[in-house]
Design a protein around this motif. Structure first.
Motif, PDB file in Angstrom:
ATOM      1  N   ALA A 124       0.839  -1.200   0.000  1.00  0.00           N
ATOM      2  CA  ALA A 124       0.000   0.000   0.000  1.00  0.00           C
ATOM      3  C   ALA A 124       0.874   1.249   0.000  1.00  0.00           C
ATOM      4  O   ALA A 124       0.604   2.216  -0.733  1.00  0.00           O
ATOM      5  N   TRP A 160      -7.391  -6.069  -2.520  1.00  0.00           N
ATOM      6  CA  TRP A 160      -6.888  -4.758  -2.124  1.00  0.00           C
ATOM      7  C   TRP A 160      -7.964  -3.740  -1.756  1.00  0.00           C
ATOM      8  O   TRP A 160      -7.776  -2.984  -0.786  1.00  0.00           O
ATOM      9  N   LEU A 167      -7.113   1.807  -2.825  1.00  0.00           N
ATOM     10  CA  LEU A 167      -6.269   0.787  -3.460  1.00  0.00           C
ATOM     11  C   LEU A 167      -7.055   0.037  -4.527  1.00  0.00           C
ATOM     12  O   LEU A 167      -8.135  -0.487  -4.257  1.00  0.00           O
ATOM     13  N   LEU A 171      -3.845  -3.850  -7.841  1.00  0.00           N
ATOM     14  CA  LEU A 171      -2.647  -3.147  -7.361  1.00  0.00           C
ATOM     15  C   LEU A 171      -1.387  -3.918  -7.735  1.00  0.00           C
ATOM     16  O   LEU A 171      -0.409  -3.343  -8.210  1.00  0.00           O
TER      17      LEU A 171
END
Length: 288
Positions: A124, A160, A167, A171
């Motif tokens: 992230a 995600w 997100l 991702l």
């Protein structure tokens, strides 16, 4: 199903015992990694969280809007450090990738589940901060070796949008797992690992990529051709579990063991390196 003999499991999974010169290989990694950090455009120990070992290293490339390769170190979730594997970065940086090496806390101080969630936070962070270092957050590929290969597969399978609203579902575009572990039940019964990892039947099931639905992204699974029967089995298992569409590359690298196979990632002339370039969409990469 008969449970394998504990001594056989130790012989299959204890790679240091299987590789007599492992200490010299680790020393080679440390020396090459120190040189890589010294000679690269990199920023070290950036925090991606506030927990133990939640830092990462970023190796920048001259290519603008570069694809991003996040590489997760191995060590059976209980040993080693990102600093010992900086050597994988220069060849990929030279090819045009930004390279990120995250650290994570180690068992037995934490569980594999906690480590997995740490890596979720590292990815992230990478998505949110890649542009600050010249990377393209829309082109993130995750790679890893051994336990890091397991964690790379887990990142590919991660949902995600459930982690955070900003997100995207894709991702992680694809993953490269080198000598990865996809079924943790045998690990739960391996005597030299069991006390530190503290896996239960439930956690081993929950943390096994081979027992998860196939992800949308692609996984390339490679293993050393001279590795144990169990590591060779684990590599073919993920192809059988997820299917050829999700795992288009499933290969053994001839003449390499559990440690020396990683050298190929740092060798621009090798098949493994070309697979990584292909996943990253870089020139000279193999597409399958």
């Amino acid at each position: 199903m008969t449970r394998p003999d504990p001594a056989w499991l130790d012989a299959q999974y204890n790679n240091r015992a299987r590789i007599p010169d492992h200490a010299q290989i680790f020393e080679r990694w440390a020396n090459a990694s120190a040189l890589a950090r010294e000679q690269s455009d990199c920023t070290l120990d950036l925090p991606y969280g506030e927990g133990p070992n939640e830092t990462l290293d970023v190796f920048r490339t001259e290519r603008p809007d570069a694809p991003v390769f996040v590489f997760i170190h191995g060590g059976y979730w209980r040993a080693l450090d990102k600093r010992e594997q900086s050597f994988v970065a220069p060849a990929l940086v030279d090819a045009g990738a930004m390279v990120v090496l995250p650290n994570y806390a180690l068992c037995p101080a934490v569980t594999i589940e906690q480590i997995t969630l740490q890596l979720v936070q590292a990815l992230a962070w990478t998505f949110r901060h890649a542009r600050e270092h010249g990377g393209d957050p829309r082109r993130i590929v995750v790679g890893g070796h051994s336990a890091g290969g397991h964690l790379a597969a887990m990142m590919l399978a991660c949902q995600w949008p459930r982690v955070a609203g900003d997100l995207p579902a894709d991702l992680v575009k694809s993953a490269l797992s080198i000598s990865g572990l996809y079924e943790l039940e045998p690990i739960r019964h391996t005597p030299f690992l069991a006390p530190d990892l503290r896996l239960t039947a439930a956690s081993a099931t929950r943390l096994s990529p081979a027992l998860m639905p196939a992800p949308q992204g692609r996984l390339a699974a490679l293993v050393g051709g001279d590795e144990s029967e169990e590591f060779l089995r684990q590599n073919t298992l993920i192809r059988r579990a997820w299917g050829e569409a999700a795992v288009p590359v499933c290969e053994a690298v001839p003449g390499t063991n559990h440690l020396t196979v990683l050298h190929d990632l740092a060798d621009a002339g090798s098949r493994l390196h070309r697979v990584a370039r292909g996943l990253l969409g870089l020139p000279g990469g193999d597409q399958s």
